[in-house]
Write a protein that holds these residues in place. Structure first.
Motif, PDB file in Angstrom:
ATOM      1  N   SER A   1       7.742 -14.708 -22.688  1.00 30.12           N
ATOM      2  CA  SER A   1       8.331 -14.413 -24.081  1.00 30.12           C
ATOM      3  C   SER A   1       9.947 -14.087 -24.073  1.00 30.12           C
ATOM      4  O   SER A   1      10.304 -13.596 -22.928  1.00 30.12           O
ATOM      5  CB  SER A   1       7.884 -13.068 -24.607  1.00 30.12           C
ATOM      6  N   TYR A   2      10.521 -14.200 -25.099  1.00 30.28           N
ATOM      7  CA  TYR A   2      11.918 -13.932 -24.962  1.00 30.28           C
ATOM      8  C   TYR A   2      12.105 -13.449 -26.320  1.00 30.28           C
ATOM      9  O   TYR A   2      11.893 -13.952 -27.456  1.00 30.28           O
ATOM     10  CB  TYR A   2      12.661 -15.289 -25.019  1.00 30.28           C
ATOM     11  N   TRP A   3      13.024 -12.356 -26.228  1.00 23.44           N
ATOM     12  CA  TRP A   3      13.359 -11.631 -27.597  1.00 23.44           C
ATOM     13  C   TRP A   3      15.000 -11.119 -27.624  1.00 23.44           C
ATOM     14  O   TRP A   3      15.434 -10.258 -26.917  1.00 23.44           O
ATOM     15  CB  TRP A   3      12.735 -10.470 -27.822  1.00 23.44           C
ATOM     16  N   SER A   4      15.768 -11.941 -28.432  1.00 21.57           N
ATOM     17  CA  SER A   4      17.153 -11.295 -28.540  1.00 21.57           C
ATOM     18  C   SER A   4      17.442 -11.072 -30.051  1.00 21.57           C
ATOM     19  O   SER A   4      18.415 -10.722 -30.369  1.00 21.57           O
ATOM     20  CB  SER A   4      18.113 -12.496 -28.283  1.00 21.57           C
ATOM     21  N   ASP A   5      16.590 -11.230 -30.957  1.00 23.72           N
ATOM     22  CA  ASP A   5      16.870 -10.856 -32.274  1.00 23.72           C
ATOM     23  C   ASP A   5      16.411  -9.245 -32.636  1.00 23.72           C
ATOM     24  O   ASP A   5      15.663  -8.951 -32.994  1.00 23.72           O
ATOM     25  CB  ASP A   5      15.715 -11.769 -33.141  1.00 23.72           C
ATOM     26  N   VAL A   6      17.858  -8.649 -32.258  1.00 23.30           N
ATOM     27  CA  VAL A   6      17.550  -7.132 -32.457  1.00 23.30           C
ATOM     28  C   VAL A   6      18.707  -6.806 -33.253  1.00 23.30           C
ATOM     29  O   VAL A   6      19.743  -7.274 -33.324  1.00 23.30           O
ATOM     30  CB  VAL A   6      17.759  -6.520 -30.941  1.00 23.30           C
ATOM     31  N   SER A   7      18.743  -5.603 -33.929  1.00 24.78           N
ATOM     32  CA  SER A   7      19.746  -5.364 -35.003  1.00 24.78           C
ATOM     33  C   SER A   7      20.527  -4.229 -34.415  1.00 24.78           C
ATOM     34  O   SER A   7      21.792  -4.298 -34.899  1.00 24.78           O
ATOM     35  CB  SER A   7      18.993  -4.494 -36.099  1.00 24.78           C
ATOM     36  N   ASP A   8      20.438  -3.572 -33.268  1.00 20.55           N
ATOM     37  CA  ASP A   8      21.196  -2.507 -32.711  1.00 20.55           C
ATOM     38  C   ASP A   8      21.876  -3.220 -31.566  1.00 20.55           C
ATOM     39  O   ASP A   8      21.285  -3.695 -30.590  1.00 20.55           O
ATOM     40  CB  ASP A   8      20.381  -1.333 -32.169  1.00 20.55           C
ATOM     41  N   GLY A   9      23.177  -3.043 -31.313  1.00 20.82           N
ATOM     42  CA  GLY A   9      23.945  -3.829 -30.529  1.00 20.82           C
ATOM     43  C   GLY A   9      24.108  -2.942 -29.360  1.00 20.82           C
ATOM     44  O   GLY A   9      25.113  -3.291 -28.196  1.00 20.82           O
ATOM     45  N   THR A  10      23.824  -1.477 -29.262  1.00 17.42           N
ATOM     46  CA  THR A  10      24.087  -0.516 -28.018  1.00 17.42           C
ATOM     47  C   THR A  10      23.532  -1.302 -26.815  1.00 17.42           C
ATOM     48  O   THR A  10      22.357  -1.503 -26.786  1.00 17.42           O
ATOM     49  CB  THR A  10      23.539   0.680 -28.432  1.00 17.42           C
ATOM     50  N   HIS A  11      24.397  -1.154 -25.988  1.00 24.07           N
ATOM     51  CA  HIS A  11      24.002  -1.783 -24.502  1.00 24.07           C
ATOM     52  C   HIS A  11      22.889  -0.800 -24.118  1.00 24.07           C
ATOM     53  O   HIS A  11      23.088   0.446 -23.782  1.00 24.07           O
ATOM     54  CB  HIS A  11      25.051  -1.779 -23.589  1.00 24.07           C
ATOM     55  N   CYS A  12      21.779  -1.496 -23.555  1.00 20.51           N
ATOM     56  CA  CYS A  12      20.349  -0.651 -22.806  1.00 20.51           C
ATOM     57  C   CYS A  12      19.882   0.338 -23.646  1.00 20.51           C
ATOM     58  O   CYS A  12      19.282   1.424 -23.144  1.00 20.51           O
ATOM     59  CB  CYS A  12      20.965   0.034 -21.556  1.00 20.51           C
TER      60      CYS A  12
END
Length: 523
Positions: A340-351
């Motif tokens: 699985s791969y997921w980069s579709d996130v709304s929050d850009g805060t690292h970690c």
């Protein structure tokens, strides 16, 4: 009476064993291909991603069982050119496992070192599967425990210290193998996790199950988690988070990705990568390997890559290419649902701990560490950082048989076809073929457009999607509509094709990708 009691105990133990299934695809040993013969061959520069299915001698594998020794070749190249050597298990590994702590003592050639890790158990009686968390931040430990797995808090800096020069590396690994070892600290960290698993195996499994181990970490510890899962086949689930350059992103892509950390920077920031990699930071095309093949080293075990498209430095576009390329290996091995791969996130805060990842993370733990439920098998690629595998490969994924391993032929084979068979298009026309990677709830399609016996100045490909399917993103084409019959039209740079010329575009969709029959019309 005594015999009856013995038989009753054996029966009960047998029931307990059956009730705790072995995680899917986890291996009983650290390296299943340790006995495979390895030849070096000739390294030829290649700007495209190397074909993971072609052996060093130029022959192509034909069966799934061939992958064991093909993986061994990739592992050797990964050590030789990228990470440095990961030594085998030391001559002595001892330690203890309690409900709060793990100790590890190692000895080799008269040298000894020790380190420890914390244990945080979920509710229940156990024994528990466990996820090794590198570095202590960025991982959703609450979600891990809620899914029924213990958290092993591992300080990788005790095994490979940062902030040291390459000729004076420090930590437990380098105490055993020398401060001037050419092995980078990512692989040193991976070696430390393997020694923790050795101790778990010796402990008898009363607290933690040695056969149900996962690994995760964020940022530089995401790099470490990625490498750790690749180099120990006993790890059932690998979950790197926002790993950036030196982690999942393809080496060939990061230097050209706007804002991404260059290879030279990742190599110089810390001795993460092996010393030999310094020769390739300015010319990754000369590498005989790339990270899609490192993903292949994890296959067919569980893998969930989490990326952040909001921070350019993390090279999420190149990471998505690696995931798509690695997914082709999973597909060939009959394990498409394990990645699985997921980069579709709304929050850009690292970690940051992200709500979008919680469900697939827990599903992955349930499937690959507890042996229950279904894997998430999802690809959610952000439109902000959507890579295009078609731009990076000239090889196609073979259909591997389930038979026994095939030996390489005595003479080099004919080079494999670059694209699937295409029916000859009419003069002045065009033809289109499609290949898909199907996941639970969605798929990625790659469409190849081929001109006929005359040049074309533009093309449109119509694809009728099954009921319930909807296009969510497109690359190298413009889409008209998102469901039903969707028309994909060339963009400015790939419309003109010479006679017999070809180009590719791709799209991501929800639903099923079965039965697609693209129709091409030339202009």
């Amino acid at each position: 009476m005594i015999l009856k009691r013995v038989l009753l105990v054996v029966a009960v133990l047998g029931l307990i064993f059956v009730a705790v299934p072995r995680p899917a695809h986890a291996a009983p040993v650290e390296d299943e291909g340790a006995d495979c013969p390895i030849s070096q061959g000739t390294v030829t520069a290649n700007a495209k991603l190397p074909d993971p299915f072609t052996r060093i001698d130029g022959s192509r594998i034909t069966s799934r069982s061939d992958w064991r020794c093909r993986r061994a070749e990739i592992k050797d190249q990964a050590e030789r050119y990228v990470y440095g050597e990961k030594p085998a298990k030391p001559s002595s590994v001892t330690g203890t496992v309690s409900r709060t702590n793990i100790t590890v003592n190692v000895s080799e050639n008269g040298r000894s070192a020790s380190f420890s890790a914390g244990v945080d158990l979920p509710s229940g009686t156990g024994p528990f599967p466990a996820v090794v968390v590198l570095g202590g931040f960025g991982a959703d430990t609450a979600a891990i425990k809620a899914a029924g797995a213990a958290v092993i808090s591992y300080d990788p800096l005790a095994v490979g210290r940062e902030g040291t020069p390459r000729n004076n590396k420090q930590g437990a690994f380098y105490t055993l193998y020398g401060a001037s070892s050419s092995t980078g600290i990512l692989l040193a960290w991976a070696w430390g996790v393997s020694r923790i698993i050795d101790v778990l195996e010796q402990s008898g499994g009363s607290v933690l199950r040695a056969d149900a181990t996962g690994v995760t970490g964020c940022s530089r510890y995401g790099k470490g988690a990625f490498v750790t899962g690749a180099f120990d086949q006993r790890i059932a689930l690998t979950m790197p988070i926002e790993s950036g350059t030196g982690g999942a992103p393809i080496f060939r892509g990061v230097n050209g990705e706007s804002g991404a950390q260059p290879l030279s920077s990742a190599y110089g920031e810390q001795p993460w990568l092996g010393d030999a990699f310094g020769s390739y930071t300015g010319n990754p095309a000369a590498l005989p390997i790339d990270t899609h093949e490192v993903i292949g080293m994890i296959a067919p075990r569980g893998l969930f890559i989490m990326d952040n498209p909001h921070i350019d430095w993390l090279a999420a576009r190149s990471s998505s290419v690696a995931a798509l390329g690695g997914a082709e290996i999973y597909r060939a091995l009959g394990a498409s649902d394990a990645i699985s791969y997921w980069s579709d996130v709304s929050d850009g805060t690292h970690c940051a701990t992200r709500s979008e990842w919680r469900a697939p993370l827990q599903q992955s733990i349930q499937r690959f560490l507890r042996g229950t439920g279904s894997a998430p098998a999802v690809f959610r690629i952000s439109s902000q950082a959507a890579g295009n595998l078609a731009e990076w490969r000239t090889w196609q994924t073979p259909t591997l048989t389930a038979g026994t391993a095939s030996p390489p032929p005595a003479t080099p084979p004919v080079s494999p076809s670059v694209s699937p068979p295409v029916s000859p298009p009419a003069p002045g026309g065009c033809a289109a073929t499609v290949s898909t990677n199907q996941w639970n709830g969605g798929f990625v399609a790659t469409v190849r457009v081929t001109a006929g016996t005359a040049a074309v100045s533009g093309w449109t490909v119509s694809v009728t999607l099954p009921s319930g399917a909807a296009v969510t993103s497109t690359w190298n084409a413009s889409a008209a509509g998102s469901s039903g019959t969707v028309g994909f039209t060339n963009v400015a740079w790939n419309g003109a094709l010479s006679a017999g010329g070809a180009t590719e575009f791709g799209f991501q969709s929800t639903g099923s990708g079965s039965g697609l029959a693209p129709v091409c019309a030339a202009r």
